[in-house]
Each structure stands twice: as C-alpha cells, then as structure tokens.
Design a protein around this motif. Sequence first.
Motif, PDB file in Angstrom:
ATOM      1  N   TRP B  26       0.824  -1.217   0.000  1.00  0.00           N
ATOM      2  CA  TRP B  26       0.000   0.000   0.000  1.00  0.00           C
ATOM      3  C   TRP B  26       0.855   1.263   0.000  1.00  0.00           C
ATOM      4  O   TRP B  26       0.349   2.341  -0.275  1.00  0.00           O
ATOM      5  CB  TRP B  26      -0.902   0.023   1.244  1.00  0.00           C
ATOM      6  N   ILE B  27       2.092   1.142   0.400  1.00  0.00           N
ATOM      7  CA  ILE B  27       2.887   2.337   0.636  1.00  0.00           C
ATOM      8  C   ILE B  27       3.846   2.537  -0.525  1.00  0.00           C
ATOM      9  O   ILE B  27       4.774   1.756  -0.738  1.00  0.00           O
ATOM     10  CB  ILE B  27       3.631   2.224   1.976  1.00  0.00           C
ATOM     11  N   GLY B  28       3.554   3.578  -1.337  1.00  0.00           N
ATOM     12  CA  GLY B  28       4.450   3.857  -2.447  1.00  0.00           C
ATOM     13  C   GLY B  28       5.669   4.629  -1.987  1.00  0.00           C
ATOM     14  O   GLY B  28       6.800   4.297  -2.294  1.00  0.00           O
ATOM     15  N   GLU B  29       5.407   5.660  -1.209  1.00  0.00           N
ATOM     16  CA  GLU B  29       6.492   6.517  -0.737  1.00  0.00           C
ATOM     17  C   GLU B  29       5.998   7.196   0.529  1.00  0.00           C
ATOM     18  O   GLU B  29       4.798   7.439   0.675  1.00  0.00           O
ATOM     19  CB  GLU B  29       6.837   7.572  -1.804  1.00  0.00           C
ATOM     20  N   VAL B  30       6.882   7.510   1.445  1.00  0.00           N
ATOM     21  CA  VAL B  30       6.507   8.203   2.667  1.00  0.00           C
ATOM     22  C   VAL B  30       7.303   9.496   2.735  1.00  0.00           C
ATOM     23  O   VAL B  30       8.517   9.505   2.524  1.00  0.00           O
ATOM     24  CB  VAL B  30       6.780   7.339   3.919  1.00  0.00           C
ATOM     25  N   ILE B  31       6.589  10.586   2.986  1.00  0.00           N
ATOM     26  CA  ILE B  31       7.217  11.908   3.036  1.00  0.00           C
ATOM     27  C   ILE B  31       7.024  12.457   4.441  1.00  0.00           C
ATOM     28  O   ILE B  31       5.894  12.466   4.960  1.00  0.00           O
ATOM     29  CB  ILE B  31       6.580  12.870   2.008  1.00  0.00           C
ATOM     30  N   TYR B  32       8.087  12.892   5.075  1.00  0.00           N
ATOM     31  CA  TYR B  32       7.996  13.577   6.365  1.00  0.00           C
ATOM     32  C   TYR B  32       8.403  15.021   6.147  1.00  0.00           C
ATOM     33  O   TYR B  32       9.496  15.295   5.662  1.00  0.00           O
ATOM     34  CB  TYR B  32       8.926  12.931   7.398  1.00  0.00           C
ATOM     35  N   ALA B  33       7.510  15.919   6.505  1.00  0.00           N
ATOM     36  CA  ALA B  33       7.839  17.339   6.369  1.00  0.00           C
ATOM     37  C   ALA B  33       7.022  18.116   7.388  1.00  0.00           C
ATOM     38  O   ALA B  33       5.824  17.847   7.559  1.00  0.00           O
ATOM     39  CB  ALA B  33       7.537  17.834   4.960  1.00  0.00           C
ATOM     40  N   PHE B  34       7.659  19.035   8.058  1.00  0.00           N
ATOM     41  CA  PHE B  34       6.995  19.921   9.023  1.00  0.00           C
ATOM     42  C   PHE B  34       6.236  19.136  10.086  1.00  0.00           C
ATOM     43  O   PHE B  34       5.166  19.539  10.533  1.00  0.00           O
ATOM     44  CB  PHE B  34       6.037  20.894   8.329  1.00  0.00           C
ATOM     45  N   GLY B  35       6.782  17.981  10.481  1.00  0.00           N
ATOM     46  CA  GLY B  35       6.112  17.171  11.485  1.00  0.00           C
ATOM     47  C   GLY B  35       4.870  16.472  10.999  1.00  0.00           C
ATOM     48  O   GLY B  35       4.077  15.990  11.791  1.00  0.00           O
ATOM     49  N   GLU B  36       4.667  16.438   9.673  1.00  0.00           N
ATOM     50  CA  GLU B  36       3.502  15.762   9.121  1.00  0.00           C
ATOM     51  C   GLU B  36       3.946  14.544   8.311  1.00  0.00           C
ATOM     52  O   GLU B  36       5.014  14.551   7.705  1.00  0.00           O
ATOM     53  CB  GLU B  36       2.712  16.707   8.209  1.00  0.00           C
ATOM     54  N   THR B  37       3.090  13.546   8.316  1.00  0.00           N
ATOM     55  CA  THR B  37       3.387  12.320   7.590  1.00  0.00           C
ATOM     56  C   THR B  37       2.483  12.227   6.377  1.00  0.00           C
ATOM     57  O   THR B  37       1.260  12.384   6.508  1.00  0.00           O
ATOM     58  CB  THR B  37       3.152  11.099   8.488  1.00  0.00           C
ATOM     59  N   THR B  38       3.082  11.999   5.235  1.00  0.00           N
ATOM     60  CA  THR B  38       2.309  11.826   4.009  1.00  0.00           C
ATOM     61  C   THR B  38       2.680  10.480   3.398  1.00  0.00           C
ATOM     62  O   THR B  38       3.859  10.185   3.239  1.00  0.00           O
ATOM     63  CB  THR B  38       2.615  12.954   3.005  1.00  0.00           C
ATOM     64  N   GLU B  44      -5.018   1.780  -6.844  1.00  0.00           N
ATOM     65  CA  GLU B  44      -5.834   0.568  -6.735  1.00  0.00           C
ATOM     66  C   GLU B  44      -5.962   0.107  -5.285  1.00  0.00           C
ATOM     67  O   GLU B  44      -6.881  -0.634  -4.956  1.00  0.00           O
ATOM     68  CB  GLU B  44      -5.249  -0.542  -7.612  1.00  0.00           C
ATOM     69  N   HIS B  45      -5.065   0.573  -4.394  1.00  0.00           N
ATOM     70  CA  HIS B  45      -5.138   0.140  -3.006  1.00  0.00           C
ATOM     71  C   HIS B  45      -5.808   1.174  -2.106  1.00  0.00           C
ATOM     72  O   HIS B  45      -5.838   0.993  -0.889  1.00  0.00           O
ATOM     73  CB  HIS B  45      -3.731  -0.141  -2.470  1.00  0.00           C
ATOM     74  N   LEU B  46      -6.311   2.262  -2.691  1.00  0.00           N
ATOM     75  CA  LEU B  46      -6.765   3.376  -1.846  1.00  0.00           C
ATOM     76  C   LEU B  46      -7.905   2.987  -0.917  1.00  0.00           C
ATOM     77  O   LEU B  46      -7.834   3.230   0.298  1.00  0.00           O
ATOM     78  CB  LEU B  46      -7.192   4.555  -2.733  1.00  0.00           C
ATOM     79  N   VAL B  47      -8.962   2.366  -1.472  1.00  0.00           N
ATOM     80  CA  VAL B  47     -10.134   2.066  -0.647  1.00  0.00           C
ATOM     81  C   VAL B  47      -9.777   1.043   0.430  1.00  0.00           C
ATOM     82  O   VAL B  47     -10.182   1.180   1.598  1.00  0.00           O
ATOM     83  CB  VAL B  47     -11.295   1.567  -1.526  1.00  0.00           C
ATOM     84  N   ALA B  48      -8.969   0.047   0.062  1.00  0.00           N
ATOM     85  CA  ALA B  48      -8.558  -0.951   1.058  1.00  0.00           C
ATOM     86  C   ALA B  48      -7.753  -0.292   2.169  1.00  0.00           C
ATOM     87  O   ALA B  48      -7.973  -0.554   3.358  1.00  0.00           O
ATOM     88  CB  ALA B  48      -7.744  -2.046   0.373  1.00  0.00           C
ATOM     89  N   ALA B  49      -6.835   0.602   1.781  1.00  0.00           N
ATOM     90  CA  ALA B  49      -6.018   1.265   2.790  1.00  0.00           C
ATOM     91  C   ALA B  49      -6.870   2.150   3.690  1.00  0.00           C
ATOM     92  O   ALA B  49      -6.683   2.180   4.917  1.00  0.00           O
ATOM     93  CB  ALA B  49      -4.928   2.093   2.108  1.00  0.00           C
ATOM     94  N   PRO B 109     -10.930   5.642  -7.183  1.00  0.00           N
ATOM     95  CA  PRO B 109     -12.073   5.005  -6.518  1.00  0.00           C
ATOM     96  C   PRO B 109     -12.600   5.886  -5.393  1.00  0.00           C
ATOM     97  O   PRO B 109     -11.834   6.541  -4.682  1.00  0.00           O
ATOM     98  CB  PRO B 109     -11.491   3.693  -5.994  1.00  0.00           C
ATOM     99  N   SER B 110     -13.927   5.896  -5.245  1.00  0.00           N
ATOM    100  CA  SER B 110     -14.540   6.739  -4.226  1.00  0.00           C
ATOM    101  C   SER B 110     -14.402   6.106  -2.842  1.00  0.00           C
ATOM    102  O   SER B 110     -14.461   4.882  -2.704  1.00  0.00           O
ATOM    103  CB  SER B 110     -16.013   6.927  -4.554  1.00  0.00           C
ATOM    104  N   VAL B 111     -14.218   6.949  -1.825  1.00  0.00           N
ATOM    105  CA  VAL B 111     -14.158   6.436  -0.458  1.00  0.00           C
ATOM    106  C   VAL B 111     -15.441   6.778   0.313  1.00  0.00           C
ATOM    107  O   VAL B 111     -15.458   6.787   1.535  1.00  0.00           O
ATOM    108  CB  VAL B 111     -12.939   6.979   0.310  1.00  0.00           C
ATOM    109  N   THR B 112     -16.523   7.050  -0.425  1.00  0.00           N
ATOM    110  CA  THR B 112     -17.783   7.348   0.272  1.00  0.00           C
ATOM    111  C   THR B 112     -18.280   6.151   1.070  1.00  0.00           C
ATOM    112  O   THR B 112     -19.038   6.314   2.015  1.00  0.00           O
ATOM    113  CB  THR B 112     -18.868   7.759  -0.733  1.00  0.00           C
ATOM    114  N   ASP B 134     -14.774   7.055  -9.139  1.00  0.00           N
ATOM    115  CA  ASP B 134     -15.557   5.895  -9.553  1.00  0.00           C
ATOM    116  C   ASP B 134     -16.287   5.326  -8.345  1.00  0.00           C
ATOM    117  O   ASP B 134     -15.702   5.145  -7.283  1.00  0.00           O
ATOM    118  CB  ASP B 134     -14.635   4.829 -10.145  1.00  0.00           C
ATOM    119  N   GLY B 135     -17.570   5.064  -8.527  1.00  0.00           N
ATOM    120  CA  GLY B 135     -18.377   4.507  -7.453  1.00  0.00           C
ATOM    121  C   GLY B 135     -19.034   5.551  -6.579  1.00  0.00           C
ATOM    122  O   GLY B 135     -19.694   5.197  -5.603  1.00  0.00           O
ATOM    123  N   HIS B 136     -18.870   6.822  -6.926  1.00  0.00           N
ATOM    124  CA  HIS B 136     -19.538   7.873  -6.141  1.00  0.00           C
ATOM    125  C   HIS B 136     -21.040   7.820  -6.422  1.00  0.00           C
ATOM    126  O   HIS B 136     -21.446   7.682  -7.586  1.00  0.00           O
ATOM    127  CB  HIS B 136     -18.963   9.233  -6.526  1.00  0.00           C
TER     128      HIS B 136
END
Lengths: 209, 168
Positions: B26-38, B44-49, B109-112, B134-136
């Motif tokens: 699920w994790i393509g890349e992790v960015i740490y900046a200003f104390g925030e995690t991105t 394709e893994h968004l809804v599952a994640a 994909p929609s996360v509704t 998609d799926g909204h």
Amino acid sequence: MGLENVIAEALPEVLTTRLDSLINWARKSSLWPATFGLACCAIEMMNATTSRNDLARFGAEVFRASPRQADVMIVSGRVSRKMAPVLRRIYDQMPEPKWVISMGACATSGGVFDNYAIVQGVDKIVPVDVYIPGCPPRPEMLIHAVMMLQDKVMKESVRDRRDIPEEEAREAVVPGTLPVTDGSTARQNTLPESRPYTIASRHERRRSS
Amino acid sequence: MQEQPSVSETTPSPLVTALQHEHPEWIGEVIYAFGETTIIVPREHLVAACSFLKTWPEGHFNFLADICGADRGVEEEPRFEVNYHLFSTTKYHRVRLKVLLNEEDTHVPSVTGVWKTANWHERETFDMFGVIFDGHPDLRRILLPDDWQGHALRKDFPLRGYEPYSLK
C-alpha cells in the motif's frame, strides 16, 4: 390663467394636478425594497434602516421578504454566476413598476473580483437605475441613492410602464431549467444559444428600442 | 487536547512502520515534512487502505478531515494529486494519503463507502479539478453552475472563464 384657475375660483376645495405627478408622488414616497443582501454591502444596507441613519425619513424602510411586495431591488454586494439566475428570477417576480439600485463596486462592475465566479456588473442581468460607488458605500450614500431614485421616479410617466404579462410569460425561460450534467462523466455540454436567464422585461425592451 | 506525537523528519513514525509491516504494497512513498506524515498510496489500493486505517486499532482514523485536489501544473507528470487528510478523534494523530494521477486518466475510486463525509468533498474535487471518483453515488457539480464548462481550479483554466459566462 388656464382651466385650473377657473376651477380654483369656482371650487376652492378642489386641487388640480397632473395624474403623472400624483401617481409618481405616491410611488416615490413609499418605495419598498426587497430584502436581498448578497455580501458585505448588505451590512451597510441594514445599517441604513437603523435609528442612526433612519431610511424611514424618506419612506423606503419597509424591506419586504417577498419580491411580490417590493418595488426596489437593492443589489447589495457581489453577484456570483450561480446567483445570477436567482437574482434575475427575483427581479422578474417583482411587480411593475420596479427599480434597481446597484450598491457598491462589486454589484456595479465586479469590483476587485475580476474572475470567472463573479458577474462583472449586475447591469448585465437586470436594468439598473442608480449606481452607488464605494466598497462598501456608507449608509448615507445609499440614502442619497434612494433620493436620486425618487427624483427619477418623479420624471417618469405612468404610460411608460405597462405590464403585458402574457407576452412575458410566452418569452420567459424559467431559470433553473438549465441542462443538468449527469456527472458520471465529464462530458462537454451543448451550450444554449442565448443566455437563458436574461428575459428582457417590459421597460427594458422599451429602453433598448 | 493531548499533544500530538512528535515526528522526526528523518525517522519514520511508529504508525508507518507498523503499516509497512502489515501491508507493504500500500505504501508507495513516505514523506515527512513539518512534522507531518504523508503516504503516497497507489490508486488501486486506496479504498482498502482507507477502510483498514479507519478500523485499525493502532490508527483508528475515524474522521476524514478533508479531501482536496491539486494541479501541479500543465507540464508536470503526474499532473494531479488528490490528498486525503485523516484524523483520529481517539488517538489525536493525523496522516495524509496522497494519490497521484496522470492527466489522461483522472479516475480515483470513491471512499464514500468508508467515510460518508467524502461525498461532498469528492464532488468539490470533481467540480474544481475534473477528478472522477468511480463509485460515487451522486457525482454532480457542487459549487459551480450545472451548465459550467471546464474545471475552474485547473492551471490552464482562464481566470475569467469561458463564454457565455465570461459575459464580456
């Protein structure tokens, strides 16, 4: 010297005048604005009716919540593109005779908001009688505009404004019946030939001709 | 309110370490900046994640604070990004999920189904950037008029808009 002197001598309790003067005097003495605040100018518009400024001194303090009971529309603030059909519909719902005051820089010309979201001057949608500059104008300026409008009303003739409701009803395209996207795809819409919310009112057509 | 756990800009947060251990795909890349995690998540893994992060006891991201689109520029590749700002009302921590999109294929994909509040956020992102979810259940414009052309916050949208709305 004329007929009125003869009448004044024979019937001292009778006052003669022109019908236009009498009707215009009645109209200008009780202008009822529609309650239609759009932005920060609306705060100044409300302030114009308070005890400090007291728009009631000039007979225009009765803000009506229904456009059917109003004869002045004070466009107080910026008009967004999405609000434009709504504004036009409220204007169309007001009975003749009706007048429009464009209050402030945004309503008059778009003001600093020269972008896709704001109508660049409400006179693209409704015919405007009095423009007020300012950002926002002070309540005194709104009162001055109302007085200017009263002067303008006195110069009109009852013959200028006459409702032909059938004619308008035939031409009117009801705002809100624009084509609606189904949203499933970002498809390109076919645009209507003309601006759908601009229905020329009776006295607007007269002015342009 | 409790203090947020301090996140160094170099060492990964325990949350990301645990997530990486459970679902590394699920994790393509992790960015740490200003104390925030991105976390950049593949589309394709968004809804599952998202549904996992919501119910995961260590994360418990039960609040979707915001969804916003971004246009990085016409010449950029990938051009668009969609950011999901998650917050946990029990653990008081935040994480940002990021999905990157090419200009030709702006489908997400929609996360509704995960958070109901995503409905209007996704409509706004569709309205302003043309990202299609998609799926909204009801993907209509929400801010601009229904007969609007184009998407107003794209970098190549003219500031004064197109006819007939420019009314010049």
